[in-house]
Design an enzyme around this catalytic site. Structure first.
Site, short mmCIF file in Angstrom:
data_model
loop_
_atom_site.label_atom_id
_atom_site.label_comp_id
_atom_site.label_asym_id
_atom_site.label_seq_id
_atom_site.Cartn_x
_atom_site.Cartn_y
_atom_site.Cartn_z
N GLY A 20 0.81 -1.21 0.00
CA GLY A 20 0.00 0.00 0.00
C GLY A 20 0.84 1.26 0.00
N THR A 49 5.54 -7.05 3.27
CA THR A 49 5.25 -8.47 3.53
C THR A 49 5.15 -9.25 2.23
OG1 THR A 49 4.04 -7.83 5.52
CG2 THR A 49 3.59 -10.02 4.62
N CYS A 50 4.40 -8.71 1.29
CA CYS A 50 4.12 -9.44 0.05
C CYS A 50 5.40 -9.86 -0.66
CB CYS A 50 3.26 -8.55 -0.85
SG CYS A 50 2.90 -9.29 -2.44
N CYS A 55 3.36 -13.20 -0.36
CA CYS A 55 2.89 -13.71 -1.65
C CYS A 55 4.00 -14.25 -2.55
CB CYS A 55 2.17 -12.61 -2.45
SG CYS A 55 1.37 -11.33 -1.48
N LYS A 58 6.33 -17.21 -1.13
CA LYS A 58 5.44 -18.36 -0.94
C LYS A 58 5.09 -19.00 -2.27
CE LYS A 58 1.14 -17.60 -1.20
NZ LYS A 58 -0.11 -16.87 -0.91
N TYR A 106 11.85 -1.82 -6.50
CA TYR A 106 11.00 -0.91 -5.72
C TYR A 106 11.74 0.41 -5.44
CZ TYR A 106 6.93 -3.79 -4.92
OH TYR A 106 5.76 -4.50 -5.11
N TYR A 192 -5.59 -19.72 5.44
CA TYR A 192 -4.94 -19.98 4.15
C TYR A 192 -3.43 -20.07 4.28
CZ TYR A 192 -3.39 -15.14 3.03
OH TYR A 192 -2.75 -13.93 3.01
N GLU A 196 -1.37 -23.31 3.08
CA GLU A 196 -0.37 -23.16 2.02
C GLU A 196 0.98 -23.73 2.46
OE1 GLU A 196 -2.05 -19.29 -0.42
OE2 GLU A 196 -0.64 -18.94 1.19
N ARG A 213 -7.94 -26.24 15.28
CA ARG A 213 -8.90 -26.42 16.38
C ARG A 213 -10.35 -26.46 15.90
NH1 ARG A 213 -8.53 -20.28 18.86
NH2 ARG A 213 -9.30 -19.35 16.96
N THR A 325 -2.84 -8.14 -0.93
CA THR A 325 -2.07 -7.11 -1.60
C THR A 325 -2.91 -6.25 -2.57
OG1 THR A 325 0.11 -8.02 -1.30
CG2 THR A 325 -0.24 -6.86 -3.36
N HIS A 454 -11.96 -26.05 -25.15
CA HIS A 454 -11.84 -27.49 -24.95
C HIS A 454 -10.47 -27.99 -25.37
CE1 HIS A 454 -13.38 -31.52 -24.41
NE2 HIS A 454 -12.88 -31.86 -25.60
N GLU A 459 -13.71 -24.90 -18.79
CA GLU A 459 -14.93 -24.98 -19.59
C GLU A 459 -16.10 -25.52 -18.77
OE1 GLU A 459 -15.06 -27.91 -22.85
OE2 GLU A 459 -13.36 -28.93 -21.93
C1 LIG Z 1 2.72 -15.78 4.29
C2 LIG Z 1 1.84 -14.76 3.62
C3 LIG Z 1 1.34 -15.02 2.36
C4 LIG Z 1 0.55 -14.09 1.72
N1 LIG Z 1 0.07 -14.39 0.48
C5 LIG Z 1 -0.71 -13.51 -0.17
C6 LIG Z 1 -1.19 -13.79 -1.47
O1 LIG Z 1 -0.91 -14.84 -2.04
N2 LIG Z 1 -1.95 -12.86 -2.09
C7 LIG Z 1 -2.27 -11.67 -1.49
O2 LIG Z 1 -2.95 -10.85 -2.10
N3 LIG Z 1 -1.85 -11.38 -0.24
C8 LIG Z 1 -1.08 -12.27 0.43
N4 LIG Z 1 -0.62 -11.97 1.68
C9 LIG Z 1 -1.05 -10.71 2.32
C10 LIG Z 1 -0.24 -9.52 1.81
O3 LIG Z 1 1.13 -9.79 1.94
C11 LIG Z 1 -0.64 -8.28 2.59
O4 LIG Z 1 -2.04 -8.12 2.52
C12 LIG Z 1 0.02 -7.03 2.06
O5 LIG Z 1 1.41 -7.14 2.07
C13 LIG Z 1 -0.42 -5.81 2.89
O6 LIG Z 1 0.25 -4.67 2.44
P1 LIG Z 1 0.46 -3.44 3.43
O7 LIG Z 1 0.96 -2.32 2.58
O8 LIG Z 1 -0.75 -3.21 4.24
O9 LIG Z 1 1.58 -3.91 4.46
P2 LIG Z 1 3.00 -4.59 4.26
O10 LIG Z 1 3.19 -5.11 2.88
O11 LIG Z 1 3.13 -5.56 5.37
O12 LIG Z 1 4.04 -3.40 4.46
C14 LIG Z 1 4.17 -2.74 5.69
C15 LIG Z 1 5.56 -2.16 5.76
O13 LIG Z 1 5.61 -1.20 6.80
C16 LIG Z 1 6.85 -1.30 7.46
N5 LIG Z 1 6.67 -0.72 8.80
C17 LIG Z 1 5.95 -1.22 9.83
N6 LIG Z 1 5.95 -0.35 10.87
C18 LIG Z 1 6.70 0.72 10.48
C19 LIG Z 1 7.06 1.95 11.10
N7 LIG Z 1 6.62 2.28 12.32
N8 LIG Z 1 7.85 2.81 10.41
C20 LIG Z 1 8.27 2.51 9.16
N9 LIG Z 1 7.93 1.37 8.52
C21 LIG Z 1 7.15 0.49 9.17
C22 LIG Z 1 7.15 -2.78 7.45
O14 LIG Z 1 8.55 -3.03 7.58
C23 LIG Z 1 6.62 -3.19 6.07
O15 LIG Z 1 7.63 -3.16 5.09
C24 LIG Z 1 0.21 -12.86 2.35
C25 LIG Z 1 0.71 -12.59 3.63
C26 LIG Z 1 1.51 -13.53 4.25
C27 LIG Z 1 2.04 -13.23 5.62
#
Ligand SMILES: Cc1cc2nc3c(=O)[nH]c(=O)nc-3n(C[C@H](O)[C@H](O)[C@H](O)COP(=O)(O)OP(=O)(O)OC[C@H]3O[C@@H](n4cnc5c(N)ncnc54)[C@H](O)[C@@H]3O)c2cc1C
Length: 472
Positions: A20, A49-50, A55, A58, A106, A192, A196, A213, A325, A454, A459
């Protein structure tokens, strides 16, 4: 766009360089705003995280795990020879190299958009000011900066249950770099992420036990999908135990001894707890700024993603709405349109939470969009359900007993397809296209009028003619 007030250092301060945050920063800068983004994980944290622990790695490991099956299934197609072995260090190293490449992409995108990037932990001091503690990532004294608008996009992190010995458990963040490879893995959870990782490590060669559970995995998904996936995972070798949990973990010379609720124990090499995620709000200064939080600490926002403080917005997992994401990206773009105006010739975007397609990269995978059968029955009344379970063409020769499930839920009054669900190979790829049709309001008659491709599994979605149930 809003002209920068001369008394602010930036027009927009973005806290968090994940899905985001990066999208909002780039889009706002493209509208001419002066943007500063703060990321606490250093350059290796860019992408959040992604990119780093979600994502992308994984899905790469899921691809890796599929090869085991592919080699086995190839015999039915005439291939022979010794089964190749997994070299775990190679997989880990190749993943690291790819993620480092993505981190650089990035950074380049941000720099190319004239976004100022600071590495460190950001803490709000008031509604317009933050302090960035650079810690070990920057080495410099804390930076204090002010902004007309602040966007919090700090994501979430795994939550681990309190049980005796919980210091021994791993979270999803730890799974990608495990050393050594766990021959025996226990996965706790039924969401999920748990499913996974159970599928991935089962495919890579671990002996996987999964404890959940609840009565079936993937709570919130369609009941047929849950039942079908649970059975397929067991067929593939995951020892899935439902209505089960652990009560303690002890390290022994032979491995981790896990006492089970209701008696018995397991000896494993690693325990993954995938039992939920909580918003990343620690040390963020929400109280100082006056930002209101809801359950579990999630930041509360209105339909424009604005918090209780007018200058502060929040998107993505930190708001604990739909934690995906593409949703974080959509929310980020909606905030930018709201603050700085939409791109020329476009209407401002609003985030729609209806018909969000999603996939679960289990083996086999799940793809789903729209209502479950139970939701449709509850909210719409009279519905028809179409369901098909079959062996995919590939498996007529592969020797695999894997089956595919496809299901449509149709509102009788309007003939609209309100739910579409699949368990089978490439479910996410298939469901993405159907999600467009459903977003455009496709009816069952539209599905029936569409000629199939097909021979494909997809399909089946346009050839199911007889409902398995119809009515309330
Ligand atoms: C194992 C796993 C698998 C996933 N698989 C999928 C998938 O297949 N498809 C999908 O759509 N989504 C998937 N997701 C979910 C997806 O990763 C998240 O929904 C997405 O990354 C959220 O984006 P975000 O911008 O909210 O936060 P994030 O991507 O988590 O980014 C937050 C960032 O903020 C930084 N931060 C935190 N606090 C501070 C601070 N105080 N100051 C400065 N920086 C800070 C962190 O270091 C991080 O880099 C998965 C998540 C996990 C854990």
């Amino acid at each position: 766009m809003n002209a920068a007030a001369p008394d602010f250092d930036a027009d927009l301060l973005v806290i968090g360089g994940g899905s985001g945050g990066v999208r909002a920063a780039r889009m706002a800068a493209a509208r001419g705003a002066r943007v500063t983004l703060v990321e606490s994980g250093g350059m290796a944290g860019l992408g959040g995280t992604c990119v780093n622990v979600g994502c992308i790695p994984k899905k790469l490991y899921s691809y890796a795990a599929h090869y085991a099956e592919a080699f086995e299934e190839s015999h039915g197609f005439g291939w022979s020879g010794e089964a190749p072995r997994l070299d775990w260090p190679t997989l880990k190293q190749n993943r690291r190299t790819e993620l480092a490449r993505l981190n650089t992409v990035y950074r380049t995108l941000l720099e190319g958009s004239s976004v100022e990037v600071l590495y460190g932990h950001a803490r709000l001091l008031d509604a317009h000011t933050a302090q960035v503690d650079h810690g070990t990532t920057g080495g410099a004294a804390p930076t204090r900066l002010s902004a007309r608008h602040v966007l919090i996009a700090t994501g979430g992190r795994p939550q681990v249950p309190e049980v005796p010995g919980s210091e021994h458990v791993l979270t999803s963040n730890d799974m990608f770099d495990l050393e050594p490879f766990p021959a025996r893995l226990l996965v706790i959870g039924g969401g999920y992420i748990a499913c996974e990782f159970a599928s991935i490590f089962n495919g890579l060669g671990s002996k996987v036990t999964q404890l959940y559970r609840g009565p079936q995995v993937l709570r919130g998904f369609d009941d047929d999908v849950r039942r079908f996936l649970g059975a397929e995972m067991i067929k593939k070798g995951v020892d899935l135990r439902l209505d089960a949990g652990m009560s303690s973990i002890t390290r022994t010379p032979a491995g981790l001894r896990v006492e089970l609720q209701g008696g018995g124990d397991l000896l494993v090499d690693a325990v993954l707890c995938a039992t939920g995620r909580i918003p990343n709000v620690e040390g963020l200064g929400l109280d100082a700024a006056g930002v209101m939080q809801g359950a579990g600490g999630a930041i509360l926002v209105d339909e424009n993603h604005r918090t209780s403080v007018p200058s502060i917005y929040a998107v993505g997992d930190v708001t604990a709405r739909v934690q995906l994401t593409p949703v974080a990206l959509a929310e980020a773009m909606a905030v930018v349109d709201h603050l700085f105006g939409p791109p020329p010739g476009h209407a401002p975007r609003r985030t729609s939470y209806e018909l969000i397609p999603t996939a679960v990269f289990t083996h086999p995978s799940v793809g789903t969009v729209g209502m479950t059968e139970a939701e449709a029955r509850r909210d719409l009344g009279v519905i028809s359900v179409y369901r098909s379970e079959f062996k995919a063409l590939k498996h007529t020769l592969s020797g695999s007993s894997e089956r595919t499930l496809m299901k449509l839920v149709v509102e009788e009054a309007t003939d609209r397809v309100v739910g579409l669900h699949m368990v089978g190979p490439d479910a996410g790829e298939i469901v993405q296209g159907f999600a467009v049709a459903m977003k455009a309001g496709a009816t069952k008659a539209d599905f029936d009028a569409t000629i199939g491709i097909h021979p494909t599994a997809a399909e089946e979605f346009v050839t199911m003619r007889v409902p398995v149930t119809a009515g309330r």
